[in-house]
Enzyme design. Sequence first.
Site, PDB file in Angstrom:
ATOM      1  N   ASP A 171     -49.408  20.293 -47.296  1.00 58.89           N
ATOM      2  CA  ASP A 171     -50.820  20.650 -47.275  1.00 58.89           C
ATOM      3  C   ASP A 171     -51.049  21.828 -46.335  1.00 58.89           C
ATOM      4  O   ASP A 171     -50.405  21.952 -45.291  1.00 58.89           O
ATOM      5  CB  ASP A 171     -51.644  19.444 -46.807  1.00 58.89           C
ATOM      6  CG  ASP A 171     -53.124  19.750 -46.739  1.00 58.89           C
ATOM      7  OD1 ASP A 171     -53.729  19.941 -47.801  1.00 58.89           O
ATOM      8  OD2 ASP A 171     -53.656  19.832 -45.606  1.00 58.89           O
ATOM      9  N   GLU A 215     -48.809  24.249 -50.528  1.00 62.93           N
ATOM     10  CA  GLU A 215     -50.123  24.647 -51.019  1.00 62.93           C
ATOM     11  C   GLU A 215     -50.515  25.940 -50.308  1.00 62.93           C
ATOM     12  O   GLU A 215     -50.885  25.928 -49.135  1.00 62.93           O
ATOM     13  CB  GLU A 215     -51.149  23.556 -50.732  1.00 62.93           C
ATOM     14  CG  GLU A 215     -52.556  23.939 -51.175  1.00 62.93           C
ATOM     15  CD  GLU A 215     -53.650  23.276 -50.366  1.00 62.93           C
ATOM     16  OE1 GLU A 215     -54.725  23.052 -50.925  1.00 62.93           O
ATOM     17  OE2 GLU A 215     -53.427  23.002 -49.165  1.00 62.93           O
TER      18      GLU A 215
END
Length: 457
Positions: A205, A232
């Site tokens: 993330d 990400e």
Amino acid sequence: MISSHPTDVILHAFDWPYSLIAERAETIEQAGYKAVLVSPPMKSYQHPSGTPWWQRYQPQDYRVIDNQLGDTQDFIHMVDALRARDLWVYADVVFNHMANESKQRLDLQYPSDADMAAYRQRPDYYQKQCLFGDLSQPLFEEDDFVEAFGINDWKDKWQVQNGRITGGPHDQGLPTLRDNDHVVAQQQNYLVALKKLGVKGFRIDAAKHMTIAHLKKVWTDAIAHDVHIFGEIITDGGATKEEYQLFLQPYLAETRLGAYDFPLFQTLFNALQPSGSLKGLIDPYCFGDALSKERAITFAITHDIPNNDVFANLVMSPEREALAYSYVLGRDGGVPLIYTDLDPSGIRNAQGEPRWQQSWHEADMVARIAFHNRMHGLPMVNLEANDDLLVFSRGEQGVVIINKSSRSQTVELNWPQALTDVLSDDVFASNGTCVQIDTAPMTSRMLWVAPDVQTKK
């Protein structure tokens, strides 16, 4: 129901409780998925009446799984239930920051004194949830965080990778972890512990907020061995865009990790608009508008798009999203990620139902996944392309037709065998040399060889 041998498709069971995923293991397998990406298995804030999804992205401790979705025992049960179906678990991990608890306290100890007291009050429970380490000591303290300031310029690489993600000038933001030996060691301990439980992949993330040096220290060859890892890194397009050059290009050049294919998503989104052209999908990688097929995680929607106002304009209509999935699951290249949730956005479909709650196993999605699985590894050849029509083959076994125009389109293919559309079950016979196929407006066909069927449609 069309069944297929799973290859690599990931179900993003966004904010699903671990027990629900375990309960649905058989359905997930039958739908053709190979892996399930679960929300961050860390300790985060809980409340008897529930907490919003973003609370899972504000970790309080890595050493225990204890959040609104379940605890370590629930997580282990889920892993075992999926493994029994030969399904892999991928974990979403949050390493850039810890929870913003500035309204409760001013110090930067994690877990907080209150959480440490809870550990002492329920020692048997928390020791059972412990993945690694000594719960009598904090995981992180003030020296493990960089100086506090909010990110103001999102095109300033140093700010983005050192500043706090905030909700505005009056928000203290998420405390950003420092790249030091202690932080790296704890993050590696966490990953090793999850691997021992059977986790086979990790989503990083907020990877754009971490320096390449930090990422490389955490994801050593030993840590990365035998697992699928992807970051990400949100960009607004491909190689010609500033965000790509600032964040994604260095990540791709200096690591061997995979990444969300935001360049392809933006290319696909633009191509499917009324003013766009499907010719942009002929070979997007060649023009820097897609990642290499070995490293790409491909998608039609991610959890940020419907759940964050800043990305709301990227939510496609259901018809366009269906076309996007036909392309993502029909093409050669990348690992497809299929999003589902339990309705955090409140967005509804035409029937007034939560838009993405059941879509993961609806008949059309299962058919697309079956097509992907059967065509896996077969070469892709573009046969026809214009602004509104895209046609490509997959070896000698399949054909995908995407029609985004407002009128029906007819395609004649040099094809010696009958073709069956997995989306509609329509069968198109061959006269021995060619097949004629009509495709309705704003629809697609995913056709595979059905040599035993000669009924002309």
